[in-house]
Design an enzyme around this catalytic site. Structure first.
Site, PDB file in Angstrom:
ATOM      1  CB  ILE A  21      -0.958  -0.007   1.207  1.00 36.20           C
ATOM      2  CG1 ILE A  21      -2.030  -1.092   1.028  1.00 36.20           C
ATOM      3  CG2 ILE A  21      -1.616   1.359   1.397  1.00 36.20           C
ATOM      4  CD1 ILE A  21      -2.903  -1.320   2.243  1.00 36.20           C
ATOM      5  CG  ASN A  94       1.640   2.776   4.623  1.00 39.59           C
ATOM      6  OD1 ASN A  94       0.485   2.375   4.532  1.00 39.59           O
ATOM      7  ND2 ASN A  94       2.675   2.037   4.233  1.00 39.59           N
ATOM      8  CB  SER A 146      -7.185   3.303  10.649  1.00 39.19           C
ATOM      9  OG  SER A 146      -7.892   2.535  11.592  1.00 39.19           O
ATOM     10  CE1 TYR A 160      -1.921  -3.760  12.038  1.00 39.82           C
ATOM     11  CE2 TYR A 160      -4.209  -4.413  11.722  1.00 39.82           C
ATOM     12  CZ  TYR A 160      -3.054  -3.826  11.244  1.00 39.82           C
ATOM     13  OH  TYR A 160      -3.035  -3.287   9.980  1.00 39.82           O
ATOM     14  CE  LYS A 164      -2.839  -0.381  11.687  1.00 36.87           C
ATOM     15  NZ  LYS A 164      -1.941   0.553  10.973  1.00 36.87           N
TER      16      LYS A 164
END
Length: 258
Positions: A21, A94, A146, A160, A164
């Site tokens: 990404i 990111n 997120s 995790y 986020k």
């Protein structure tokens, strides 16, 4: 050192961008004429990604390998962007790490690693970028990466998902802190996405194609298009928001483990 030919050019820092990404975001930014500072913890990936972008978009990118959880490195990253391109107008946090683990046996060491990169790194990148944008008096855009796991429970991702969800609250809170300086702060929450990492699971695409209403998982480019919009001039009146990009999965939320 690249010459800053356009004093009004947008300059973006993107962490964790050697592939997946993050790289797709850098590529789309470069396509839009934005100068890019590409960071990844892996020096070889950083060099490879930077070379590819500079070949494709003619000297648009500076690669800076390093640990995006390290506050001293983050400050150095900002300074290198300023030294190289003259300014920073976009910061995209990111970089992140996913460490799966059952809640009852999750270790302090694993939790610390997830917290350090996902939260500490994102928080201090935003802080350092905002300070630079305020000094420039140019305004700017900050974006956090997120996840749908910040909205829906997901097996073995308690730590995790917690980080986020926290990033989304941080984006909302920074509206109070940074709007007066013309700085917008938003987040995107990707769902299942086909990256180099998820491709290691031979069943990943098939499973998520079945349980995603739109019929397929996202590509990195799908996430990049939304991200680049949120940091663009076209989104200057959008701040404190999280955009979920998941093909409708959070509307129905079937488990991939079912």
């Amino acid at each position: 050192m690249l010459e800053n030919k356009n004093a009004k050019q947008q300059v973006a820092i993107v962490t964790g961008a050697g592939q997946g990404i993050g790289f797709a975001i850098c590529r789309e930014l470069a396509r839009q004429g934005v100068a890019v500072v590409l960071n990844d913890a892996d020096a070889a990936l950083t060099e490879q990604a930077t070379r590819q972008l500079n070949t494709e978009f003619k000297d648009c990118c500076l690669g800076v390998p390093g640990n995006a959880a390290d506050v001293f490195f983050i400050r150095e990253l900002i300074q290198k962007a300023v030294d190289h391109f003259g300014r920073v107008t976009i910061a995209i946090a990111n970089a992140g790490i996913t460490l799966f683990g059952d809640f009852l046996t999750y270790t302090p060491e694993a939790l610390q690693r997830v917290m350090d990169l996902n939260l500490r790194g994102s928080f201090f990148l935003a802080q350092a970028a905002a300070q630079q944008m305020m000094k420039q008096q140019t305004g700017g855009s900050i974006l956090f990466m997120s996840s749908v796991t910040g909205h829906q429970a997901h097996k073995n991702l308690a730590a995790y998902g917690m980080t986020k969800a926290a990033l989304e609250m941080l984006a909302k809170n920074l509206v109070v802190e940074l709007s007066a300086y013309g700085i917008t702060v938003n987040a995107v929450a990707p769902g299942a996405t086909l990256t180099e990492r998820t491709a290691e699971d031979p069943e990943y695409e098939k499973t998520w194609s079945i349980i995603t209403p739109i019929g397929r998982p996202a590509t990195p480019t799908d996430i990049a298009h939304a991200t680049v919009f949120l940091v663009s001039e076209k989104a200057r009146h959008i701040t404190g928001q999280t955009l979920i990009i998941d093909g409708g999965w959070t509307s129905v939320s079937p488990s991939p483990y079912a």
